[in-house]
Design a protein around this motif. Structure first.
Motif, short mmCIF file in Angstrom:
data_model
loop_
_atom_site.label_atom_id
_atom_site.label_comp_id
_atom_site.label_asym_id
_atom_site.label_seq_id
_atom_site.Cartn_x
_atom_site.Cartn_y
_atom_site.Cartn_z
N LEU A 32 -2.76 -7.88 -7.63
CA LEU A 32 -2.31 -6.66 -6.96
C LEU A 32 -0.79 -6.67 -6.89
O LEU A 32 -0.20 -7.65 -6.42
N ILE A 33 -0.18 -5.61 -7.36
CA ILE A 33 1.26 -5.43 -7.25
C ILE A 33 1.45 -4.19 -6.39
O ILE A 33 0.95 -3.12 -6.73
N SER A 34 2.16 -4.34 -5.28
CA SER A 34 2.31 -3.21 -4.36
C SER A 34 3.72 -3.13 -3.81
O SER A 34 4.47 -4.10 -3.82
N ALA A 35 4.06 -1.94 -3.32
CA ALA A 35 5.37 -1.71 -2.71
C ALA A 35 5.21 -0.63 -1.65
O ALA A 35 4.44 0.31 -1.83
N TYR A 37 6.40 2.64 0.64
CA TYR A 37 7.28 3.80 0.50
C TYR A 37 7.64 4.27 1.90
O TYR A 37 6.91 4.03 2.86
N MET A 38 8.82 4.86 2.02
CA MET A 38 9.37 5.18 3.33
C MET A 38 9.81 6.63 3.46
O MET A 38 10.01 7.31 2.46
N ARG A 39 9.96 7.04 4.69
CA ARG A 39 10.55 8.34 5.01
C ARG A 39 11.53 8.10 6.14
O ARG A 39 11.14 7.63 7.21
N HIS A 40 12.79 8.40 5.90
CA HIS A 40 13.85 8.18 6.90
C HIS A 40 13.83 6.74 7.43
O HIS A 40 13.85 6.51 8.63
N ASP A 41 13.75 5.78 6.53
CA ASP A 41 13.78 4.34 6.82
C ASP A 41 12.58 3.83 7.63
O ASP A 41 12.62 2.74 8.17
N LEU A 42 11.52 4.61 7.72
CA LEU A 42 10.29 4.17 8.36
C LEU A 42 9.18 4.09 7.31
O LEU A 42 8.96 5.05 6.57
N VAL A 43 8.51 2.96 7.25
CA VAL A 43 7.44 2.78 6.27
C VAL A 43 6.31 3.76 6.56
O VAL A 43 5.83 3.87 7.68
N GLN A 44 5.91 4.49 5.52
CA GLN A 44 4.84 5.47 5.64
C GLN A 44 3.53 4.98 5.04
O GLN A 44 2.46 5.42 5.42
N GLY A 45 3.62 4.09 4.07
CA GLY A 45 2.42 3.60 3.40
C GLY A 45 2.80 2.64 2.29
O GLY A 45 3.94 2.22 2.17
N SER A 46 1.81 2.34 1.46
CA SER A 46 2.01 1.41 0.37
C SER A 46 1.22 1.90 -0.84
O SER A 46 0.16 2.50 -0.69
N LEU A 47 1.75 1.66 -2.01
CA LEU A 47 1.03 2.00 -3.23
C LEU A 47 1.02 0.77 -4.12
O LEU A 47 1.84 -0.12 -3.97
N GLY A 48 0.06 0.73 -5.03
CA GLY A 48 -0.03 -0.46 -5.85
C GLY A 48 -0.85 -0.28 -7.10
O GLY A 48 -1.47 0.75 -7.33
N VAL A 49 -0.82 -1.32 -7.90
CA VAL A 49 -1.59 -1.40 -9.14
C VAL A 49 -2.49 -2.63 -9.02
O VAL A 49 -2.03 -3.73 -8.70
N LEU A 50 -3.76 -2.41 -9.27
CA LEU A 50 -4.73 -3.49 -9.27
C LEU A 50 -5.17 -3.68 -10.71
O LEU A 50 -5.60 -2.74 -11.37
N GLY A 51 -5.03 -4.90 -11.21
CA GLY A 51 -5.38 -5.14 -12.60
C GLY A 51 -5.76 -6.58 -12.84
O GLY A 51 -5.83 -7.38 -11.91
N PRO A 52 -5.99 -6.93 -14.10
CA PRO A 52 -6.38 -8.30 -14.44
C PRO A 52 -5.20 -9.26 -14.23
O PRO A 52 -4.03 -8.85 -14.29
N THR A 53 -5.49 -10.51 -13.99
CA THR A 53 -4.42 -11.48 -13.78
C THR A 53 -3.55 -11.66 -15.02
O THR A 53 -2.43 -12.12 -14.93
N ARG A 54 -4.04 -11.26 -16.17
CA ARG A 54 -3.26 -11.38 -17.41
C ARG A 54 -2.54 -10.09 -17.78
O ARG A 54 -2.36 -9.79 -18.95
N MET A 55 -2.15 -9.31 -16.78
CA MET A 55 -1.43 -8.07 -17.07
C MET A 55 0.03 -8.35 -17.38
O MET A 55 0.53 -9.46 -17.18
N ALA A 60 4.55 -3.78 -14.82
CA ALA A 60 3.84 -3.27 -13.65
C ALA A 60 4.73 -3.30 -12.40
O ALA A 60 4.74 -2.35 -11.62
N ILE A 61 5.50 -4.36 -12.21
CA ILE A 61 6.40 -4.46 -11.06
C ILE A 61 7.46 -3.37 -11.12
O ILE A 61 7.74 -2.70 -10.12
N THR A 62 8.03 -3.16 -12.30
CA THR A 62 9.04 -2.11 -12.46
C THR A 62 8.46 -0.73 -12.17
O THR A 62 9.07 0.07 -11.47
N ALA A 63 7.26 -0.47 -12.67
CA ALA A 63 6.62 0.84 -12.46
C ALA A 63 6.30 1.07 -10.99
O ALA A 63 6.56 2.16 -10.45
N VAL A 64 5.75 0.08 -10.33
CA VAL A 64 5.39 0.23 -8.91
C VAL A 64 6.64 0.43 -8.06
O VAL A 64 6.68 1.30 -7.19
#
Length: 78
Positions: A32-35, A37-55, A60-64
């Motif tokens: 899982l690669i996640s980051a 996201y914020m609104r006015h410096d307050l964390v609003q949530g997180s998004l991520g990519v779930l994939g095989p360990t050989r990704m 993926a890190i750059t895209a997320v």
């Protein structure tokens, strides 16, 4: 959702978790690669990519990180 919520509080801008056993027994073969996201410096949530360990981690890190930045910029305009 529980896994992504746990990633929000991490100190790093992009969180990488290899082996996601919280999902199921077969989760040990996933990554899982996640980051947050914020609104006015307050964390609003997180998004991520779930994939095989050989990704392609670098891609993926750059895209997320990029999509999280776009979400943050868009939310800050609202």
């Amino acid at each position: 959702m529980t896994v992504l919520n746990a990633c929000i509080e991490g100190p790093e801008p992009v969180h990488v978790q290899i082996g996601v056993k919280e999902i199921s027994e077969s989760g040990e073969n996933l990554a899982l690669i996640s980051a947050p996201y914020m609104r006015h410096d307050l964390v609003q949530g997180s998004l991520g990519v779930l994939g095989p360990t050989r990704m392609h981690y670098e891609r993926a890190i750059t895209a997320v990180a990029y999509v999280a930045q776009l979400f943050s910029e868009t939310l800050s305009k609202i």
